[in-house]
Design an enzyme around this catalytic site. Structure first.
Site, PDB file in Angstrom:
ATOM      1  N   LYS A 272      91.028  28.430  85.963  1.00  0.00           N
ATOM      2  CA  LYS A 272      89.691  28.859  86.139  1.00  0.00           C
ATOM      3  C   LYS A 272      89.693  30.486  85.437  1.00  0.00           C
ATOM      4  CE  LYS A 272      90.890  32.269  89.441  1.00  0.00           C
ATOM      5  NZ  LYS A 272      90.862  33.687  89.260  1.00  0.00           N
TER       6      LYS A 272
ATOM      7  N   ASP B 192      90.977  29.740  96.547  1.00  0.00           N
ATOM      8  CA  ASP B 192      90.490  29.278  95.089  1.00  0.00           C
ATOM      9  C   ASP B 192      90.430  27.786  95.201  1.00  0.00           C
ATOM     10  OD1 ASP B 192      90.180  31.735  93.987  1.00  0.00           O
ATOM     11  OD2 ASP B 192      92.013  31.796  93.065  1.00  0.00           O
TER      12      ASP B 192
END
EC number: 2.7.1.148
Length: 282
Positions: free
Chosen positions: A9, A135
């Site tokens: 990401k 996350d």
């Protein structure tokens, strides 16, 4: 055998709003994924052990590995009688601000859900993953999203406009908790989350590039000035926008054209050991 990919990401924005009673920061960030992936395979075991196989000796294979902890949590949650062997082919840099560990943990939850035919929803897996990493809920879905709370509250957004991404990691690692401890909430720092949100709504590439902002960047730069030099190098070499991802130290640049992206890649390739030319996924 079950196979899962775990994409890295990047942050388009990252802001910290206030310190919560639980010790975490209330965050507001927009993230997306890129096509730099770890690849994981899962095999059922006859015993109840969790075994993580990974070639790199600098990556732990015990309870310090988030994939191991995700497997442990999953087995406990669903009261499984078998263990699992997890093989990780690692491509995402470690301690880089790209959520490699969280991506592996999310892939483990998805993989074990399929391997043991549990039938849990992605929402259920995201809630489970939030117990071990902020996350991980985002990485369960792997879609462009606005993440708030500790990161577990997710609003899906449009895919970003098509673009090349040049990722460059300086030869150092950064501890996210150490950087978060240094945040001074009294010090003003403008993070353009609303601008980024609108850019994605309108698929406005130029506005997206203008909105890139990360409250953690000046903190990490104060400790490691080479991060700022790397970012400026990308911008001078033609990047439409550049930003440090997460708590760093990885910096990325965006480019619409392949020739432009290759020029940036070549400009930073000599000063970093780990440089990647990839695409936005979202």
């Amino acid at each position: 055998m079950i196979y899962e990919t775990a994409p890295a990401k990047i942050n388009f924005t990252l802001d910290t709003l206030f310190k919560r009673n639980d010790g975490y920061h209330e965050i507001e960030m927009i993230m997306t994924t890129v096509d730099l992936n770890d690849r994981l395979t899962f095999h059922k075991r006859k015993d109840r052990k969790i075994v993580v196989e990974i070639e790199h000796n600098y990556v732990p294979s015990n309870h310090k590995n988030l994939a191991y902890r995700a497997a442990q949590l999953f087995i406990e949650q669903y009261q499984l009688k078998q263990g699992v062997t997890i093989s990780i082919d690692k491509e995402i840099p470690v301690s880089a601000g790209l959520a490699g560990g969280s991506a592996d943990a999310a892939a483990t939850l998805r993989g074990l859900n399929r391997l043991f035919d549990i039938g849990a929803s992605l929402e259920e897996l995201a809630l489970l993953g939030s117990k071990i990493g902020t996350d991980i809920p985002f990485c369960i879905y792997n879609k462009t999203a606005l993440c708030t709370g500790r990161g577990e509250k997710i609003e899906f957004l449009n895919k970003p406009p098509s673009a090349w991404v040049i990722l460059a990691k300086p030869n150092l690692g950064i501890s996210s908790p150490d950087i978060f401890k240094l945040i001074n909430l009294d010090k003003r720092y403008d993070v353009h989350t609303k601008m980024c949100y609108e850019a994605l709504e309108n698929r406005d590439y130029q506005q997206l590039c203008q909105s890139l902002s990360n409250r953690l960047e000046p903190i990490s730069v104060s400790k490691h000035p080479q991060i700022d030099k790397l970012k400026n190098n990308m911008l001078k070499s033609g990047a439409d926008g550049a930003l440090m991802s997460g708590s760093g130290p990885t910096v990325y640049g965006l480019a619409r054209k392949e020739s432009q992206a290759k020029n940036i890649y070549n400009a930073v390739n000599g000063c970093c050991n780990e440089v990647y030319l990839v695409r936005l996924l979202g």
